[in-house]
Design a protein around this motif. Structure first.
Motif, PDB file in Angstrom:
ATOM      1  N   LYS A 160      27.840   0.508 -30.330  1.00  0.00           N
ATOM      2  CA  LYS A 160      27.102  -0.678 -30.767  1.00  0.00           C
ATOM      3  C   LYS A 160      26.285  -0.388 -32.020  1.00  0.00           C
ATOM      4  CE  LYS A 160      24.986  -3.285 -27.787  1.00  0.00           C
ATOM      5  NZ  LYS A 160      24.124  -3.716 -26.669  1.00  0.00           N
TER       6      LYS A 160
ATOM      7  N   LEU B  53      28.607  -0.283 -35.296  1.00  0.00           N
ATOM      8  CA  LEU B  53      29.539  -1.357 -35.649  1.00  0.00           C
ATOM      9  C   LEU B  53      29.346  -1.876 -37.063  1.00  0.00           C
ATOM     10  CD1 LEU B  53      29.807  -3.488 -32.372  1.00  0.00           C
ATOM     11  CD2 LEU B  53      31.473  -1.883 -33.320  1.00  0.00           C
TER      12      LEU B  53
ATOM     13  N   HIS C 250      41.277  -7.504 -29.369  1.00  0.00           N
ATOM     14  CA  HIS C 250      39.867  -7.234 -29.102  1.00  0.00           C
ATOM     15  C   HIS C 250      39.811  -5.984 -28.244  1.00  0.00           C
ATOM     16  CE1 HIS C 250      39.697 -10.198 -25.386  1.00  0.00           C
ATOM     17  NE2 HIS C 250      40.738  -9.403 -25.342  1.00  0.00           N
TER      18      HIS C 250
ATOM     19  N   LEU D 178      31.194  -2.646 -22.717  1.00  0.00           N
ATOM     20  CA  LEU D 178      31.056  -3.372 -23.977  1.00  0.00           C
ATOM     21  C   LEU D 178      32.376  -4.009 -24.354  1.00  0.00           C
ATOM     22  CD1 LEU D 178      29.064  -3.833 -26.429  1.00  0.00           C
ATOM     23  CD2 LEU D 178      30.265  -1.917 -27.523  1.00  0.00           C
TER      24      LEU D 178
ATOM     25  N   VAL E 241      34.107  -5.803 -27.681  1.00  0.00           N
ATOM     26  CA  VAL E 241      33.968  -5.991 -29.126  1.00  0.00           C
ATOM     27  C   VAL E 241      35.089  -6.905 -29.593  1.00  0.00           C
ATOM     28  CG1 VAL E 241      33.918  -4.883 -31.396  1.00  0.00           C
ATOM     29  CG2 VAL E 241      32.908  -3.719 -29.418  1.00  0.00           C
ATOM     30  N   GLU E 242      34.702  -8.014 -30.245  1.00  0.00           N
ATOM     31  CA  GLU E 242      35.684  -9.001 -30.669  1.00  0.00           C
ATOM     32  C   GLU E 242      35.506  -9.337 -32.146  1.00  0.00           C
ATOM     33  OE1 GLU E 242      36.529 -11.402 -26.547  1.00  0.00           O
ATOM     34  OE2 GLU E 242      34.858 -12.123 -27.784  1.00  0.00           O
TER      35      GLU E 242
ATOM     36  N   LEU F 154      32.490  -8.081 -36.386  1.00  0.00           N
ATOM     37  CA  LEU F 154      32.657  -7.498 -35.064  1.00  0.00           C
ATOM     38  C   LEU F 154      31.482  -7.934 -34.195  1.00  0.00           C
ATOM     39  CD1 LEU F 154      33.837  -3.897 -36.000  1.00  0.00           C
ATOM     40  CD2 LEU F 154      35.235  -5.802 -35.163  1.00  0.00           C
TER      41      LEU F 154
ATOM     42  N   ALA G 153      29.639  -7.900 -30.577  1.00  0.00           N
ATOM     43  CA  ALA G 153      29.538  -7.068 -29.380  1.00  0.00           C
ATOM     44  C   ALA G 153      28.914  -7.855 -28.240  1.00  0.00           C
ATOM     45  CB  ALA G 153      28.711  -5.822 -29.665  1.00  0.00           C
TER      46      ALA G 153
END
Length: 365
Positions: A151, A154, A174, A185, A187-188, A194, A196
């Motif tokens: 995180k 990112l 994703h 987590l 992430v997309e 990005l 989170a």
């Protein structure tokens, strides 16, 4: 260490046979979840579905391996020397990870995300911080020990909207991560950034985005493993027609929203295993609820029918550092113990998934 330039791997990034696949929105019915044992140990598990063979192997990514990612215009992008060894599944012989576990107990996987994946515009990013969608999982597992570290990093990288030259398409993905502390987590890539999401539910499937799946939970608040009591209707007693009525109405189809609900129903209600080893066996039972036998999902394209199937499933034991896997043709679990794996080799190691299946014949004399 050996320098691999991903731009030159034309034959192993994605084979041209997958070109049609990325236009088909029903493929990639992947399901992932975690189970927590009574002793606090955790396993992460997932299935991998596609309509074309992925030709996966087990890949061992060594420590300090130098990786050069793909940047704008297929020029060199981000590069790094991996801090941690990783064991995972690849595809088509390429030295990167679709799903894996690193030596610090961080596990993660790529899941298909059609119609919603929007990556960064290559013109708007620092080329030296950019990478292709299929390289992001390797970056994370090779460099970080926890969800919190991912995180925090990112904003240091960009997953770019880049067409694979042979396919003329951008693969929509994703990502999901689990660590030994219990953090999960998602992430997309949303609108070029990005995004989170902490995932307290521990399950993930495919499109729509994670926050949509969370909102959809409100449609299933009455699902319960507890058998309901009979009710009175115009003075008449009406009883459940069979056991299992607490989950009556739970969706059983293979769409992503239905699998999300079903995975959460199972993982939140089953009796926890006592230990990590038992948890692996329990995860097997849950995984089998999401097996897709060939022929049950069919997509007609240009007078041909493509059939999806569960090509492989994996289970990562985040406590004992063991990576388990099974395949469509060989269901018994096989395992790589990260504690006994040599991560100091100069180049990745590949282990074939092929194995001859035989049924044990019991003696009757």
């Amino acid at each position: 260490m050996k320098d691999i330039d991903m731009r030159s791997l034309k034959n192993i990034i994605f084979p041209s046979i997958l070109a049609l696949l990325f236009f088909c929105q029903t493929v990639g019915a992947c399901t992932s979840f975690q189970l927590v044992a009574a002793d606090g140990s955790r396993v992460y598990a997932r299935t991998m579905e596609f309509q074309f063979p992925l030709y996966s192997d087990v890949v061992i990514m060594p420590r300090n391996f130098h990786f050069v990612a793909t940047g704008p215009n297929n020029q060199p992008g981000a590069s790094w020397d991996g801090k941690y060894g990783v064991v995972g599944m690849n595809g088509f012989g390429k030295p990167l990870v679709i799903d894996g576990l690193n030596e610090k107990g961080l596990a993660g996987g790529i899941l298909y995300f059609p119609d919603h994946a929007v990556y960064a515009n290559p013109k708007d990013v620092d080329a030296k911080k950019s990478m292709a969608p299929w390289e992001f999982m390797s970056w994370a597992l090779m460099n970080f020990a926890s969800v919190a570290q991912i995180k925090a990093a990112l904003n240091d990288v960009s997953v770019i909207n880049i067409v694979q030259p042979d396919l003329k398409v951008v693969p929509p993905f994703h990502y999901v991560f689990h660590d030994a502390s219990g953090a999960v987590l998602v992430v997309e890539p949303i609108k070029g950034k990005l995004v989170a999401h902490d995932n307290p539910y521990g399950v993930m499937t495919n499109s729509p985005p994670f926050d949509w799946h969370v909102n959809n939970l409100g449609n299933y608040v009455k699902l319960s493993p507890v058998e309901p009591d009979p009710i009175k209707v115009f003075g008449q007693s009406v009883s459940p027609i069979s056991t299992g009525a607490g989950f009556l109405g739970m969706p059983g189809d293979s769409t992503s929203p239905s699998r999300f609900i079903r995975a959460l129903a199972y993982t939140s209600t089953i009796t926890p295993a006592k230990s990590a080893d038992e948890n692996v066996r329990l995860a097997e039972h849950v995984l089998h609820n999401f097996d897709i036998p060939i022929g049950s999902i069919r997509t007609p394209i240009n007078k041909k029918t493509f059939m999806e199937l569960t090509q492989w499933s994996v289970i990562s034991d985040l406590k004992n550092m063991r990576f388990y896997f099974s395949t469509y043709d060989y269901q018994p679990l096989r395992m790589v113990d990260l504690n006994r794996t040599n991560f100091d080799k100069p180049t990745p190691t590949f282990i074939s998934l092929k194995s001859k299946y035989s049924i044990e014949t019991l003696a009757t004399q």
